[in-house]
Design a protein around this motif. Structure first.
Motif, PDB file in Angstrom:
ATOM      1  N   ALA A   1      -3.003 -11.907   1.602  1.00  0.00           N
ATOM      2  CA  ALA A   1      -3.545 -10.669   2.162  1.00  0.00           C
ATOM      3  C   ALA A   1      -3.141  -9.470   1.315  1.00  0.00           C
ATOM      4  O   ALA A   1      -3.961  -8.590   1.022  1.00  0.00           O
ATOM      5  CB  ALA A   1      -3.068 -10.486   3.601  1.00  0.00           C
ATOM      6  N   ALA A   2      -1.871  -9.415   0.925  1.00  0.00           N
ATOM      7  CA  ALA A   2      -1.385  -8.269   0.141  1.00  0.00           C
ATOM      8  C   ALA A   2      -2.115  -8.155  -1.188  1.00  0.00           C
ATOM      9  O   ALA A   2      -2.437  -7.049  -1.638  1.00  0.00           O
ATOM     10  CB  ALA A   2       0.118  -8.398  -0.078  1.00  0.00           C
ATOM     11  N   ASN A   3      -2.397  -9.291  -1.835  1.00  0.00           N
ATOM     12  CA  ASN A   3      -3.104  -9.245  -3.114  1.00  0.00           C
ATOM     13  C   ASN A   3      -4.492  -8.622  -2.963  1.00  0.00           C
ATOM     14  O   ASN A   3      -4.901  -7.777  -3.758  1.00  0.00           O
ATOM     15  CB  ASN A   3      -3.221 -10.658  -3.695  1.00  0.00           C
ATOM     16  N   LEU A   4      -5.222  -9.062  -1.949  1.00  0.00           N
ATOM     17  CA  LEU A   4      -6.560  -8.507  -1.717  1.00  0.00           C
ATOM     18  C   LEU A   4      -6.497  -7.040  -1.310  1.00  0.00           C
ATOM     19  O   LEU A   4      -7.228  -6.191  -1.826  1.00  0.00           O
ATOM     20  CB  LEU A   4      -7.272  -9.305  -0.616  1.00  0.00           C
ATOM     21  N   LEU A   5      -5.619  -6.725  -0.362  1.00  0.00           N
ATOM     22  CA  LEU A   5      -5.558  -5.362   0.179  1.00  0.00           C
ATOM     23  C   LEU A   5      -5.066  -4.361  -0.853  1.00  0.00           C
ATOM     24  O   LEU A   5      -5.501  -3.206  -0.862  1.00  0.00           O
ATOM     25  CB  LEU A   5      -4.646  -5.353   1.418  1.00  0.00           C
ATOM     26  N   ARG A   6      -4.174  -4.805  -1.743  1.00  0.00           N
ATOM     27  CA  ARG A   6      -3.683  -3.885  -2.780  1.00  0.00           C
ATOM     28  C   ARG A   6      -4.822  -3.487  -3.719  1.00  0.00           C
ATOM     29  O   ARG A   6      -4.951  -2.320  -4.093  1.00  0.00           O
ATOM     30  CB  ARG A   6      -2.557  -4.547  -3.564  1.00  0.00           C
ATOM     31  N   ARG A   7      -5.679  -4.454  -4.071  1.00  0.00           N
ATOM     32  CA  ARG A   7      -6.826  -4.129  -4.933  1.00  0.00           C
ATOM     33  C   ARG A   7      -7.768  -3.160  -4.231  1.00  0.00           C
ATOM     34  O   ARG A   7      -8.252  -2.199  -4.835  1.00  0.00           O
ATOM     35  CB  ARG A   7      -7.566  -5.418  -5.315  1.00  0.00           C
ATOM     36  N   ALA A   8      -8.034  -3.397  -2.933  1.00  0.00           N
ATOM     37  CA  ALA A   8      -8.922  -2.498  -2.184  1.00  0.00           C
ATOM     38  C   ALA A   8      -8.330  -1.106  -2.096  1.00  0.00           C
ATOM     39  O   ALA A   8      -9.025  -0.102  -2.304  1.00  0.00           O
ATOM     40  CB  ALA A   8      -9.160  -3.062  -0.778  1.00  0.00           C
ATOM     41  N   TRP A   9      -7.033  -1.019  -1.796  1.00  0.00           N
ATOM     42  CA  TRP A   9      -6.384   0.292  -1.651  1.00  0.00           C
ATOM     43  C   TRP A   9      -6.385   1.057  -2.973  1.00  0.00           C
ATOM     44  O   TRP A   9      -6.632   2.269  -3.004  1.00  0.00           O
ATOM     45  CB  TRP A   9      -4.957   0.096  -1.137  1.00  0.00           C
ATOM     46  N   GLU A  10      -6.138   0.373  -4.070  1.00  0.00           N
ATOM     47  CA  GLU A  10      -6.130   1.040  -5.379  1.00  0.00           C
ATOM     48  C   GLU A  10      -7.513   1.582  -5.728  1.00  0.00           C
ATOM     49  O   GLU A  10      -7.656   2.704  -6.218  1.00  0.00           O
ATOM     50  CB  GLU A  10      -5.636   0.070  -6.459  1.00  0.00           C
ATOM     51  N   HIS A  11      -8.552   0.777  -5.497  1.00  0.00           N
ATOM     52  CA  HIS A  11      -9.922   1.234  -5.769  1.00  0.00           C
ATOM     53  C   HIS A  11     -10.267   2.441  -4.899  1.00  0.00           C
ATOM     54  O   HIS A  11     -10.799   3.451  -5.394  1.00  0.00           O
ATOM     55  CB  HIS A  11     -10.925   0.104  -5.497  1.00  0.00           C
ATOM     56  N   LEU A  12      -9.995   2.365  -3.599  1.00  0.00           N
ATOM     57  CA  LEU A  12     -10.355   3.453  -2.684  1.00  0.00           C
ATOM     58  C   LEU A  12      -9.528   4.701  -2.954  1.00  0.00           C
ATOM     59  O   LEU A  12     -10.022   5.816  -2.781  1.00  0.00           O
ATOM     60  CB  LEU A  12     -10.183   2.994  -1.235  1.00  0.00           C
ATOM     61  N   SER A  13      -8.279   4.532  -3.355  1.00  0.00           N
ATOM     62  CA  SER A  13      -7.443   5.696  -3.677  1.00  0.00           C
ATOM     63  C   SER A  13      -7.993   6.452  -4.872  1.00  0.00           C
ATOM     64  O   SER A  13      -7.850   7.676  -4.965  1.00  0.00           O
ATOM     65  CB  SER A  13      -6.001   5.251  -3.953  1.00  0.00           C
ATOM     66  N   ALA A  14      -8.628   5.723  -5.790  1.00  0.00           N
ATOM     67  CA  ALA A  14      -9.214   6.381  -6.961  1.00  0.00           C
ATOM     68  C   ALA A  14     -10.512   7.099  -6.633  1.00  0.00           C
ATOM     69  O   ALA A  14     -10.918   8.020  -7.353  1.00  0.00           O
ATOM     70  CB  ALA A  14      -9.449   5.345  -8.065  1.00  0.00           C
ATOM     71  N   GLN A  15     -11.175   6.710  -5.529  1.00  0.00           N
ATOM     72  CA  GLN A  15     -12.491   7.270  -5.209  1.00  0.00           C
ATOM     73  C   GLN A  15     -12.493   8.243  -4.034  1.00  0.00           C
ATOM     74  O   GLN A  15     -13.353   9.119  -3.962  1.00  0.00           O
ATOM     75  CB  GLN A  15     -13.469   6.127  -4.868  1.00  0.00           C
ATOM     76  N   LEU A  16     -11.537   8.113  -3.110  1.00  0.00           N
ATOM     77  CA  LEU A  16     -11.587   8.857  -1.857  1.00  0.00           C
ATOM     78  C   LEU A  16     -10.303   9.649  -1.654  1.00  0.00           C
ATOM     79  O   LEU A  16      -9.246   9.293  -2.173  1.00  0.00           O
ATOM     80  CB  LEU A  16     -11.782   7.899  -0.674  1.00  0.00           C
ATOM     81  N   ASP A  17     -10.406  10.739  -0.871  1.00  0.00           N
ATOM     82  CA  ASP A  17      -9.210  11.545  -0.607  1.00  0.00           C
ATOM     83  C   ASP A  17      -8.326  10.839   0.421  1.00  0.00           C
ATOM     84  O   ASP A  17      -8.773   9.947   1.142  1.00  0.00           O
ATOM     85  CB  ASP A  17      -9.593  12.947  -0.134  1.00  0.00           C
TER      86      ASP A  17
END
Length: 905
Positions: A789-805
């Motif tokens: 879960a952490a591997n998947l969620l970390r990738r999602a969080w990194e992508h969204l952090s780069a795109q969203l406030d």
């Protein structure tokens, strides 16, 4: 003194029923010991029902006592009851009984205990008294009063300084004062230097102890008082000049982003400054922010504005000045304020501020130019109303010039009539000569006109023939002809995709001399390619169409705007968020320049709504859909395809923000309309059915939701294929049901299918890909695989952090589940950093079930337990109890981990 108490005080109670407690003094609701955020009006309903526990309280009584006689929309009371039931929780809400066609009753055991003293229902202030907590000011005159509040003029005897105080008795009215204070700060912070004088200045406030109050500078008597003393002696131009100040003030408020919503003479102040009358607006207590996010931009806290829906309440106002659309339940807009301005303009010019507009009102004005201004400001259809207060002010500033222009036009028409009459008389004296000359002249003109017309017709006919031939060749050779399996060399495997991709490259050659026709073909191909989800190819066609329209019709033409909106909407699907926003902002600037064009307003609103929807900003998307859908129905009533799609988006948006009743109402209405058309292949009806099914999921009726989703899934998969994004969305809904049932194998299977499907279609960086990755990661966490879960969620969080406030709900959702997984893996410091900025309100914007505060408390309680904090146990117990009340304790890994930390089984 009465019974040892001041006549201005009375006992306040704390009521208990079930696991709920309502404190009158604090005006606060707690469930299982935890405070619950509830709209103030809903709390007032609860307070009244508690005071009459066991009795049936009629709807009329509640509307009279809680809404104090204000004009309300049809569903304002049922909506308040629904919000109250959600806040109370399922078990407590059972005590709130609906008495069919009569009203409501609070049933069951209700106990109460004395909490202390609070202000009685009357403030009992009197002239000559010092202002409470402002003893240097003495009360001089009561300016107005409503239930639980009074407005007083006060004066400082030593300096003669005057202030106006708006008092509120208790917490029931305190939130309204805070709200008004917040709007006053928005006006002050947002006003330009020359606009600051349009509004009465808020100088101080007391929110600490009753009587609560706002303190304003004195802006003069109101317009009603001024009119009694001065209106009859004031000439028409002076009246217009005074009214222009009012319109300028309203225009300034609208520019800042504030609607007044209760414009009337009593809320316009007039003071004599030097030799001139000076106008200021007051009483923004019923006002509304056009953009609630403006508070964050100005750095102003949301005092009194914790409930977004309350900002959009259309029920306030004075009936004489309320725009007709508000009685139909539409939300107020700047044009609602314009309507009130139009009524006031009529009254000032007619000489009576109490006179309603009635048939024949034009006779009271006697000036065609002013009648036109009043008529445009008070149009019943807001789409035909003047677009802004600034436009009304500018028209009035030019009143005399426009009158002269009209007079000159009439004089020229009269001169033309006289000359025409003279010519007729001259013709009568010299009929033969004139007839001959006219015949010769007429023959020459007709001959020239016929020659010119023949040439023009021939040229246009040649162009139309060329266009028709090009279209014919394109259809027959590039589309129909290319569908021949022998031509495309794919035998019976030739698909629509092959045909479209083959045809698109030949458009430029076919229509090289007909750019508008070529642009139209590119637009059609864009929509077809988008439908079959060839998104990069659709984006290319959209860019080609926009370039051709800009070249042939100009950058600001309506055709260009349509192409720009189409590209903007498509870019939100292909990941071009920044470019999409740039196109939308350009459309919105076009609307500002041409606000009367409904097509432009529709294009801007629909593009903005889809932009927010595809970013997961559902609360921001819903208002734009509510604007765009009726506009599309007006400008292109036969375009049911696009309208249906937007209505389904609206249902989904309403569902995501927790307005489930409204979502179902819209969904059922759409299904009925589709059935009545009798020309649907079942696909759109299946989309609508799936959208409605989501509401049942959120309400916990999983069997009903699953049945609707499975039926919709079969239709969509059969017509579009199992890998189509529309079908993947239905599978995502089935994932949500599996998660609620704690059926982890099914949830993992659904989540993986959805993620892999969208990843293949949209690529790894797309926001929707990240949202499906979050779902998969959550399912892995709940099933016990925290590392995966952490591997998947970390990738999602990194992508969204780069795109969203950081405040974006989707980014916060990724951070929450990543924090849960990291905490499970022992990475407490990482989890703490992720949790720090998270807010329950933002997370509720993604999945509104009322439990996110408890979930956050579990993770923060677990962190506190690891640090040995003394309140960790109490915090975890309260959070576990909250999850249990919401029906989400059993099977939840979060709850299991929390119980283990407590040493409980």
């Amino acid at each position: 003194m009465q019974n040892g108490r001041s006549s201005r005080e009375q006992i306040s109670y704390s009521y208990r029923f079930g696991t709920a407690e309502f404190d009158e003094a604090r005006f606060e609701l707690r469930v299982a010991g935890l405070p619950v955020d509830v709209e103030p009006r809903a709390l007032e309903v609860l307070a009244y029902l508690l005071r009459h526990a066991g009795e049936v309280v009629t709807k009329e009584e509640l509307l009279r006592e809680v809404w104090a006689g204000r004009v309300t929309v049809d569903k304002v009371l049922p909506n308040a009851i629904a919000k109250l039931r959600r806040a109370l929780g399922e078990a407590n809400a059972e005590q709130l009984v609906t008495q069919s066609r009569i009203g409501y009753r609070l049933d069951g055991t209700v106990s109460r205990s004395v909490q202390g003293l609070r202000q009685a229902s009357r403030l009992e202030l009197a002239a000559g008294q010092p202002v409470p907590t402002r003893e240097t000011f003495l009360l001089r005159e009561l300016l107005g009063s409503t239930q639980g509040s009074e407005v007083w003029l006060a004066e400082q005897p030593r300096t003669g300084t005057r202030r106006v105080y708006k008092f509120a008795l208790d917490d029931e009215r305190l939130s309204a004062l805070k709200r008004e204070a917040t709007l006053a700060r928005v006006l002050r912070e947002g006003a330009q230097e020359e606009e600051a004088g349009h509004f009465v200045e808020l100088t101080d406030w007391n929110f600490a102890s009753p009587p609560f109050f706002l303190e304003y500078t004195y802006g003069g008597g109101n317009l009603l008082e001024w009119a009694q003393a001065h209106l009859a002696q004031t000439g028409r131009q002076a009246r217009i000049a005074l009214f222009v100040q009012i319109a300028d003030a309203v225009a300034a408020a609208h520019r800042i982003g504030v609607l007044h919503k209760d414009l009337k003479p009593a809320n316009v102040l007039v003071a004599c400054e030097g030799d001139e009358w000076r106008v200021r607006l007051t009483d923004f207590g019923s006002g509304r922010l056009l953009d609630p996010d403006q508070l964050r931009q100005l750095g102003i806290t949301r005092a009194g504005m914790t409930v977004t829906q309350d900002l959009a309440d259309p029920s306030s106002g004075t009936p004489l000045y309320i725009a007709p659309e508000l009685f139909d339940g539409q939300l107020p807009t700047t044009r609602s304020d314009i309507y009130a301005l139009g009524i006031m303009l009529y009254q000032m010019l007619a000489g009576s501020l109490s006179r309603p507009m009635a048939s024949g009102w034009e006779q009271d004005i006697g000036d065609a130019v002013l009648c036109e201004d009043i008529r445009l400001a008070t149009e019943g259809d807001p789409r035909r109303r003047l677009s802004g207060a600034e436009e009304l002010a500018q028209r009035l500033r030019r009143h005399e010039a426009r009158g002269q222009e009209a007079l000159q036009a009439r004089a020229e028409a009269e001169l033309a009539r006289i000359e025409h009459d003279a010519l007729k008389r001259s013709r009568a004296r010299r009929p033969y000569l004139i007839a001959l000359l006219l015949a010769l002249l007429g023959g020459t003109v007709v001959a020239a006109w016929l020659a010119h017309s023949a040439l023009a017709s021939r040229n246009e006919a040649q162009r139309e023939l060329a266009r028709a031939n090009a279209l014919n060749r394109f259809l027959n050779e590039d589309l129909i002809g290319r569908s021949n399996p022998l031509v495309v060399a794919k035998g019976q495997d030739a698909s629509l995709k092959d045909i479209l991709l083959g045809a698109r490259e030949r458009v430029a050659d076919r229509f090289a001399n007909e750019p508008l026709t070529g642009a139209s073909i590119h637009t059609s191909l864009t929509m077809l390619l988008n439908m079959v989800e060839l998104l990069p190819e659709a984006e290319t066609e959209a860019r080609r169409a926009l370039a051709l329209y800009e070249q042939a019709s100009g950058p600001d033409s309506l055709d260009t705007a349509r192409a720009r909106a189409l590209l903007a909407r498509l870019l939100t699907r292909t990941g071009g968020i920044e470019e999409s926003l740039a196109h939308i902002e350009r459309l919105e600037r076009q609307v500002e320049r041409n606000p009367e064009e409904p097509w432009l307003r529709y294009l801007a609103a629909s593009a903005r709504g889809i932009y927010h929807m595809n970013r997961g900003e559902y609360a921001a998307a819903v208002p734009h859909y509510r604007i765009a859908i009726p506009l599309l129905r007006a400008v292109e009533p036969d375009n049911v395809t696009v309208r249906d799609s937007m209505r389904i988006d609206l249902v989904n948006g309403l569902t995501q923000v927790g307005e489930l009743e409204a979502a179902r109402e819209e969904g059922f209405a759409l299904q009925a309309e589709i059935a009545a058309r009798d020309d649907d292949n079942g696909l759109v009806a299946a989309f609508a059915q799936a959208a409605v099914a989501r509401t049942w999921t959120l309400e916990g009726d999983l069997a009903r939701a699953e049945a609707g989703l499975n039926e919709a899934s079969r239709t969509i998969a059969a017509l579009l294929g199992p890998g189509h994004s529309r079908h993947l969305m239905v599978v995502s809904d089935l994932y949500a049901i599996a998660m609620r049932r704690h059926d982890w194998p099914a949830a993992l299977g659904h989540a993986r299918q959805v993620h892999e499907g969208f990843h293949a279609r949209l690529g790894d960086a797309h926001i929707i890909t990240q949202l499906t990755r979050i779902n998969w990661g959550q399912a892995l966490y709940e099933s016990g695989d925290a590392a995966a879960a952490a591997n998947l969620l970390r990738r999602a969080w990194e992508h969204l952090s780069a795109q969203l406030d950081p405040a974006n709900p989707q980014r916060q959702m990724a951070a929450f589940w990543l924090a849960a997984a990291e905490l499970d893996l022992g990475n407490a410091r990482v989890a703490a950093d992720l949790l720090a900025p998270l807010e329950a309100a933002a997370l509720e914007g993604v999945a509104a079930d009322g439990l996110w505060a408890h979930r956050l408390d579990i993770l923060r309680g677990l962190l506190a337990a690891r640090e040995g904090a003394p309140d960790a146990t109490q915090r975890l117990d309260a959070a576990i109890a909250g999850m249990a009340r919401g029906g989400s304790a059993e099977g939840s890994r979060l709850v299991r981990v929390a119980r283990q930390a407590r040493g409980a089984p």
